[in-house]
Design a protein around this motif. Structure first.
Motif, PDB file in Angstrom:
ATOM      1  N   UNK A 195       0.854  -1.179   0.000  1.00  0.00           N
ATOM      2  CA  UNK A 195       0.000   0.000   0.000  1.00  0.00           C
ATOM      3  C   UNK A 195       0.895   1.236   0.000  1.00  0.00           C
ATOM      4  N   UNK A 196       0.585   2.179  -0.884  1.00  0.00           N
ATOM      5  CA  UNK A 196       1.323   3.441  -0.946  1.00  0.00           C
ATOM      6  C   UNK A 196       0.365   4.588  -0.664  1.00  0.00           C
ATOM      7  N   UNK A 197       0.739   5.470   0.248  1.00  0.00           N
ATOM      8  CA  UNK A 197      -0.137   6.587   0.584  1.00  0.00           C
ATOM      9  C   UNK A 197       0.077   7.761  -0.372  1.00  0.00           C
ATOM     10  N   UNK A 198      -0.635   8.848  -0.135  1.00  0.00           N
ATOM     11  CA  UNK A 198      -0.575   9.999  -1.039  1.00  0.00           C
ATOM     12  C   UNK A 198       0.809  10.637  -1.074  1.00  0.00           C
ATOM     13  N   UNK A 213       3.936   0.778   2.713  1.00  0.00           N
ATOM     14  CA  UNK A 213       3.833  -0.156   3.833  1.00  0.00           C
ATOM     15  C   UNK A 213       3.320  -1.480   3.276  1.00  0.00           C
ATOM     16  N   UNK A 214       3.817  -2.567   3.833  1.00  0.00           N
ATOM     17  CA  UNK A 214       3.435  -3.908   3.378  1.00  0.00           C
ATOM     18  C   UNK A 214       2.457  -4.522   4.365  1.00  0.00           C
ATOM     19  N   UNK A 271       8.929  -2.364  10.141  1.00  0.00           N
ATOM     20  CA  UNK A 271       9.935  -1.323  10.360  1.00  0.00           C
ATOM     21  C   UNK A 271       9.508  -0.347  11.459  1.00  0.00           C
ATOM     22  N   UNK A 272      10.464   0.061  12.254  1.00  0.00           N
ATOM     23  CA  UNK A 272      10.183   1.092  13.253  1.00  0.00           C
ATOM     24  C   UNK A 272       9.801   2.407  12.577  1.00  0.00           C
ATOM     25  N   UNK A 273      10.224   2.563  11.323  1.00  0.00           N
ATOM     26  CA  UNK A 273       9.900   3.767  10.549  1.00  0.00           C
ATOM     27  C   UNK A 273       8.709   3.568   9.619  1.00  0.00           C
ATOM     28  N   UNK A 274       7.970   2.475   9.801  1.00  0.00           N
ATOM     29  CA  UNK A 274       6.788   2.221   8.963  1.00  0.00           C
ATOM     30  C   UNK A 274       5.879   3.442   8.986  1.00  0.00           C
ATOM     31  N   UNK A 275       5.524   3.996   7.820  1.00  0.00           N
ATOM     32  CA  UNK A 275       4.817   5.280   7.794  1.00  0.00           C
ATOM     33  C   UNK A 275       3.369   5.230   8.252  1.00  0.00           C
ATOM     34  N   UNK A 276       2.718   4.082   8.132  1.00  0.00           N
ATOM     35  CA  UNK A 276       1.320   3.980   8.539  1.00  0.00           C
ATOM     36  C   UNK A 276       0.959   2.513   8.723  1.00  0.00           C
ATOM     37  N   UNK A 277      -0.196   2.278   9.337  1.00  0.00           N
ATOM     38  CA  UNK A 277      -0.670   0.915   9.546  1.00  0.00           C
ATOM     39  C   UNK A 277      -1.195   0.710  10.949  1.00  0.00           C
TER      40      UNK A 277
END
Length: 235
Positions: free
Chosen positions: A74-77, A82-83, A106-112
């Motif tokens: 999934x890719x955000x705007x 994020x997987x 990841x600790x840096x995962x952008x969302x989820x």
């Protein structure tokens, strides 16, 4: 399904195809291309496939019958990736036939959804092994503390003059954590795969070296360019 059921006698190479989830872009295969490659890598001796999205998981599972590591990119705007960031996406993959679900830890995962809730819920309610897609040792340690079945070096590759290469130092560290390790990220040559297996990883995923004609071609061109430059400098 237990992990031991996914191991093929005489072979540890289980993942050899990774879907991009970005079909119809130049240099990336569409669904039909993935299905053809899925059958081709099976005929070539692969014993498992990692692929993206419900449709690809379902068709490749039916086509090959091989164990499938399912992911949903999934890719955000903002263009951040994020997987498998949610339970509903993981559920879709399992319903489609995925034997293992890979999740971005990841600790840096952008969302989820919070990993402390997502990871145990997948294992508990869907009854499949969970693979932690890591970039660092810290990612792996945190995922193992929550509870996962495998850890993978998915985001832990290195950059080089031709593109990417495996981070064998990271793999060595992951192997010390006591969980099955999936080597992934930057594998372009059989010698790299052999090295990882000799180190003790459970299996190796080979992705772009099989599925990305554009990147494959660019590596050849870069290598030729570097060789030409070296020859000119030697004269």
């Amino acid at each position: 399904m237990h992990l031991s059921q996914l191991r093929s006698e005489g072979s540890s190479l289980q993942g050899v195809l990774r879907g991009t989830g970005e079909e119809n872009q130049v240099g990336k295969l569409d669904h039909g291309g993935f299905y053809c490659i899925g059958r081709a890598v099976q005929l070539g001796g692969a014993v498992g496939i990692r692929t993206n999205g419900r449709q690809e998981v379902e068709v490749i599972k039916k086509l090959t019958g091989l164990p499938v590591i399912g992911i949903h990119k999934v890719t955000n705007e903002a263009g951040e990736l994020a997987i498998t960031p949610s339970f509903s996406l993981a559920e879709d993959l399992v319903q489609a036939g995925a034997d293992i679900v890979a999740v971005d830890v990841r600790q840096t995962r952008p969302f989820g959804e919070p990993l402390a809730e997502l990871l145990p819920r997948i294992r508990r309610e869907l009854g499949v092994p969970v693979m932690a897609d890591c970039a660092t040792m810290e990612d792996a340690r945190a995922a193992l503390a929550i509870g996962v079945d495998l850890i993978a070096s998915t985001f832990g590759f290195r950059e080089n003059e031709l593109g990417t290469e495996p981070d064998f130092e990271l793999l060595e560290g992951l192997l010390q954590l006591g969980a099955p390790v999936i080597a992934e990220g930057g594998f372009w040559y059989p010698e790299q795969v052999v090295k990882a297996l000799e180190m003790g990883v459970w299996s190796v995923v080979v992705g772009s070296a099989i599925t990305r004609p554009l990147e494959i071609t660019k590596r050849f061109v870069r290598a030729l360019g570097q060789a030409g430059t070296a020859q000119r400098n030697a004269v």
